[in-house]
Design an enzyme around this catalytic site. Structure first.
Site, mmCIF file in Angstrom:
data_model
loop_
_atom_site.group_PDB
_atom_site.id
_atom_site.type_symbol
_atom_site.label_atom_id
_atom_site.label_comp_id
_atom_site.label_asym_id
_atom_site.label_seq_id
_atom_site.Cartn_x
_atom_site.Cartn_y
_atom_site.Cartn_z
ATOM 1 N N GLN A 168 0.853 -1.195 0.000
ATOM 2 C CA GLN A 168 0.000 0.000 0.000
ATOM 3 C C GLN A 168 0.889 1.247 0.000
ATOM 4 O O GLN A 168 1.673 1.438 0.924
ATOM 5 C CB GLN A 168 -0.900 -0.019 1.234
ATOM 6 C CG GLN A 168 -1.585 1.292 1.583
ATOM 7 C CD GLN A 168 -2.538 1.800 0.539
ATOM 8 O OE1 GLN A 168 -2.197 2.657 -0.228
ATOM 9 N NE2 GLN A 168 -3.727 1.248 0.514
ATOM 10 N N GLN A 189 -19.153 0.434 -2.686
ATOM 11 C CA GLN A 189 -18.254 -0.253 -3.608
ATOM 12 C C GLN A 189 -17.480 -1.299 -2.814
ATOM 13 O O GLN A 189 -16.688 -0.946 -1.936
ATOM 14 C CB GLN A 189 -17.294 0.738 -4.252
ATOM 15 C CG GLN A 189 -16.368 0.089 -5.248
ATOM 16 C CD GLN A 189 -15.462 1.113 -5.928
ATOM 17 O OE1 GLN A 189 -15.578 2.302 -5.700
ATOM 18 N NE2 GLN A 189 -14.568 0.627 -6.756
ATOM 19 N N ARG A 209 0.003 4.411 0.292
ATOM 20 C CA ARG A 209 -0.428 5.422 1.261
ATOM 21 C C ARG A 209 -0.082 4.939 2.664
ATOM 22 O O ARG A 209 -0.467 3.850 3.070
ATOM 23 C CB ARG A 209 -1.931 5.655 1.143
ATOM 24 C CG ARG A 209 -2.424 6.768 2.046
ATOM 25 C CD ARG A 209 -3.909 6.927 1.988
ATOM 26 N NE ARG A 209 -4.340 7.299 0.650
ATOM 27 C CZ ARG A 209 -5.588 7.557 0.330
ATOM 28 N NH1 ARG A 209 -6.536 7.471 1.227
ATOM 29 N NH2 ARG A 209 -5.910 7.893 -0.896
ATOM 30 N N GLU A 257 -8.442 0.316 1.025
ATOM 31 C CA GLU A 257 -7.817 0.462 2.351
ATOM 32 C C GLU A 257 -8.621 1.406 3.249
ATOM 33 O O GLU A 257 -8.854 1.105 4.415
ATOM 34 C CB GLU A 257 -6.389 0.985 2.192
ATOM 35 C CG GLU A 257 -5.649 1.203 3.503
ATOM 36 C CD GLU A 257 -4.975 -0.044 4.046
ATOM 37 O OE1 GLU A 257 -4.677 -0.055 5.251
ATOM 38 O OE2 GLU A 257 -4.751 -0.981 3.276
#
Length: 74
Positions: A25, A49, A27, A67
């Site tokens: 990830q 979603q 971020r 995330e």
């Protein structure tokens, strides 16, 4: 709970506890106020979603996308 498309293109529910974050990830920081707002939206409207995951083991899935939704749902 979150949902997963299985091999038959059907949506299946899986417990969030079985989803692990993706180590790749990009971020690393998440704004707490934004997560709180998203959490409230999820409480009111559900997850609009579904998360995208892949099977990591027999009982565990790795997060591909979503995330913030995962963090806000816990």
């Amino acid at each position: 709970m979150t949902f997963l498309f299985n091999n038959d293109n059907k949506i299946t529910e899986i417990p969030i506890i079985r989803i692990r974050p993706n180590k790749a990830q990009p971020r690393k920081q998440f704004d707490e106020a934004s997560l709180t707002s998203l959490s409230q939206s999820i409480t009111e409207n559900g997850i609009l979603q579904p998360l995208t995951v892949r099977r990591a083991s027999q009982s565990e899935y790795e997060l591909i996308a979503g995330e913030r939704r995962l963090r806000a749902s816990v």
